[in-house]
Design a protein around this motif. Structure first.
Motif, PDB file in Angstrom:
ATOM      1  N   LEU A 245       0.820  -1.208   0.000  1.00 22.45           N
ATOM      2  CA  LEU A 245       0.000   0.000   0.000  1.00 22.45           C
ATOM      3  C   LEU A 245       0.855   1.259   0.000  1.00 22.45           C
ATOM      4  O   LEU A 245       0.490   2.269  -0.621  1.00 22.45           O
ATOM      5  N   VAL A 246       1.992   1.219   0.680  1.00 33.92           N
ATOM      6  CA  VAL A 246       2.848   2.404   0.814  1.00 33.92           C
ATOM      7  C   VAL A 246       3.230   2.964  -0.550  1.00 33.92           C
ATOM      8  O   VAL A 246       3.362   4.186  -0.721  1.00 33.92           O
ATOM      9  N   LEU A 247       3.390   2.098  -1.541  1.00 35.12           N
ATOM     10  CA  LEU A 247       3.792   2.532  -2.879  1.00 35.12           C
ATOM     11  C   LEU A 247       2.802   3.524  -3.486  1.00 35.12           C
ATOM     12  O   LEU A 247       3.167   4.331  -4.344  1.00 35.12           O
ATOM     13  N   TYR A 248       1.555   3.465  -3.046  1.00 35.31           N
ATOM     14  CA  TYR A 248       0.503   4.306  -3.639  1.00 35.31           C
ATOM     15  C   TYR A 248       0.186   5.546  -2.802  1.00 35.31           C
ATOM     16  O   TYR A 248      -0.667   6.350  -3.193  1.00 35.31           O
ATOM     17  N   ILE A 249       0.847   5.701  -1.663  1.00 39.33           N
ATOM     18  CA  ILE A 249       0.528   6.807  -0.762  1.00 39.33           C
ATOM     19  C   ILE A 249       1.385   8.021  -1.113  1.00 39.33           C
ATOM     20  O   ILE A 249       2.598   7.913  -1.267  1.00 39.33           O
ATOM     21  N   ASP A 250       0.761   9.186  -1.233  1.00 35.99           N
ATOM     22  CA  ASP A 250       1.488  10.399  -1.605  1.00 35.99           C
ATOM     23  C   ASP A 250       2.384  10.885  -0.480  1.00 35.99           C
ATOM     24  O   ASP A 250       3.529  11.292  -0.712  1.00 35.99           O
ATOM     25  N   ILE A 251       1.862  10.885   0.744  1.00 35.69           N
ATOM     26  CA  ILE A 251       2.663  11.205   1.931  1.00 35.69           C
ATOM     27  C   ILE A 251       2.414  10.096   2.944  1.00 35.69           C
ATOM     28  O   ILE A 251       1.286   9.876   3.376  1.00 35.69           O
ATOM     29  N   ALA A 252       3.488   9.393   3.318  1.00 32.27           N
ATOM     30  CA  ALA A 252       3.405   8.276   4.263  1.00 32.27           C
ATOM     31  C   ALA A 252       4.336   8.557   5.431  1.00 32.27           C
ATOM     32  O   ALA A 252       5.525   8.804   5.233  1.00 32.27           O
ATOM     33  N   THR A 253       3.810   8.523   6.651  1.00 26.51           N
ATOM     34  CA  THR A 253       4.614   8.825   7.835  1.00 26.51           C
ATOM     35  C   THR A 253       4.278   7.836   8.954  1.00 26.51           C
ATOM     36  O   THR A 253       3.201   7.241   8.975  1.00 26.51           O
ATOM     37  N   PRO A 254       5.193   7.662   9.924  1.00 25.89           N
ATOM     38  CA  PRO A 254       5.045   6.614  10.949  1.00 25.89           C
ATOM     39  C   PRO A 254       4.363   7.083  12.237  1.00 25.89           C
ATOM     40  O   PRO A 254       4.948   7.031  13.311  1.00 25.89           O
ATOM     41  N   HIS A 255       3.113   7.542  12.118  1.00 28.70           N
ATOM     42  CA  HIS A 255       2.309   7.922  13.285  1.00 28.70           C
ATOM     43  C   HIS A 255       3.001   9.014  14.103  1.00 28.70           C
ATOM     44  O   HIS A 255       3.166   8.904  15.324  1.00 28.70           O
ATOM     45  N   ILE A 256       3.345  10.103  13.415  1.00 33.34           N
ATOM     46  CA  ILE A 256       4.078  11.191  14.077  1.00 33.34           C
ATOM     47  C   ILE A 256       3.356  12.537  13.958  1.00 33.34           C
ATOM     48  O   ILE A 256       3.930  13.569  14.319  1.00 33.34           O
ATOM     49  N   ALA A 257       2.108  12.532  13.484  1.00 22.05           N
ATOM     50  CA  ALA A 257       1.404  13.805  13.294  1.00 22.05           C
ATOM     51  C   ALA A 257       1.345  14.617  14.585  1.00 22.05           C
ATOM     52  O   ALA A 257       1.448  15.840  14.572  1.00 22.05           O
TER      53      ALA A 257
END
Length: 381
Positions: A245-257
């Motif tokens: 799924l990560v390949l299709y995500i424009d911005i991917a982050t590890p639960h750091i918002a």
């Protein structure tokens, strides 16, 4: 008193000075030898405080989580044992609001729009983080509305319960707790049918809990093509992520918002004060007593009120592409995901926009920059 705490909850040694012995743990589950002697336990969302853990902590009198959400805490089990509980609702709301603002600015920058007043934004969940995100997007001139059926049922006026209105919005941003039961469960709120209805001109953001969006259904949807733009800070089954799924995500982050220094220290101060009060100590520490100062030069509203200059300032102070790049390089394994969260910007902590003074010449500028989260100051006429 013996206090056991997650080592990634900052500033506890300052706030709890003199209250007892403070011992830290670094993994998701505290060691049994620490639990056996603990009077108080301070955790983050990665630690499940359940029956299994509580059986190892016979002396425990108080538990707190430095988070908004409580789904990782068995509150009924605490109540049955007479164990006090506290958490930190709202502590990192501004941080999450800034994350959403940055993500939306990135998306808008790619749209080549002449104006934003026809952009429709659905905020899913009108709690602390939802409102923090919504007010910032309103300040950009976007048309923001709040979907929150539980609040709507209570008669709250500024929310609605029209699901189709959410699915047709240009921007959808999720800010709900993870719930499995009741009238309005949020697990897989965005399931196959909802995800199939989304199209390429939309933006979906999830900065709440990973399982609010069915990750496998989302993968099935994006593999069909013509997908919406996607920003995911949270993932189903964390710390494991669906790598395809990560390949299709424009911005991917590890639960750091929510991981600005203000957000993390704010949560620590809230639960530390709750602990002190529970055990009869004076509890009056404030966030700004603990935070180090920020030396950012003052800005004039005229320097930031153009879209391009605002984007440039945001990129300089909170570059989401950096977090995305680090996640793709190091966060696709369970250990890597946890390590990124644990060490997030450790050398140069992320600071919130409130540290930036913006001088304004009129009330319109003042209100706009206040809503955007800046330290707006109106000059005398």
């Amino acid at each position: 008193m013996k206090i056991v705490a997650d080592q990634n909850i900052p500033a506890l040694s300052d706030v709890l000075s003199g209250a007892g012995t403070l011992s830290y743990f670094s993994e998701r589950i505290p060691p049994e030898e620490l639990l056996a002697e603990a009077d108080a336990l301070l955790v983050r969302s990665v630690t499940n405080v359940d029956e299994s853990l509580l059986r190892k902590a016979p002396k425990l009198k108080f538990v707190a989580s430095a988070t908004i959400g409580t789904e990782h805490i068995n509150i009924n089990a605490l109540t049955e044992r007479g164990i006090g509980f506290a958490h930190a609702p709202g502590a990192n709301a501004q941080s999450v609001g800034e994350y959403v603002l940055c993500a939306v600015l990135n998306w808008l920058n790619d749209q080549s729009l002449s104006s934003f007043d026809e952009i429709d934004v659905a905020i899913v969940g009108a709690g602390h983080t939802g409102k923090a995100a919504g007010k910032r997007l309103e300040a950009l001139g976007l048309n923001v509305h709040y979907y929150d059926p539980p609040l709507c049922k209570k008669g709250v006026k500024f929310v609605h319960d029209h699901w189709q209105r959410v699915l047709t919005a240009d921007i959808i941003s999720c800010h709900v707790p993870l719930t499995f039961e009741g009238e309005f469960p949020t697990r897989h709120l965005f399931e196959n049918t909802a995800l199939q209805s989304l199209h390429a001109q939309q933006l979906l953001i999830n900065a709440s809990r990973g399982a609010v969006v069915d990750n496998q259904a989302l993968l099935n949807r994006v593999e069909q093509g013509e997908r919406p733009s996607l920003v995911l800070d949270v993932w189903e089954n964390e710390p494991e992520v669906l790598r395809e799924l990560v390949l299709y995500i424009d911005i991917a982050t590890p639960h750091i918002a929510g991981h600005s220094l203000e957000g993390k220290v704010g949560g620590a101060v809230m639960i530390a004060n709750a602990l002190l009060k529970h055990f009869g100590y004076e509890a009056n520490k404030t966030l700004f007593e603990v935070l180090p100062p920020v030396e950012w030069p003052e800005c004039k509203a005229e320097e930031l009120n153009k879209f391009e200059t605002l984007c440039a300032w945001v990129k300089e102070h909170f570059d989401l592409s950096h977090d995305d790049s680090m996640f793709r390089k190091h966060g696709l394994t369970s250990n890597g995901f946890d390590r990124l969260r644990r060490n997030y910007r450790k050398e140069r902590p992320r600071r919130e926009f409130i540290n930036q003074v913006v001088t304004c010449h009129n009330s319109e500028q003042y209100i706009q920059f206040l809503q955007l989260g800046f330290n707006a100051r109106q000059l005398p006429k």
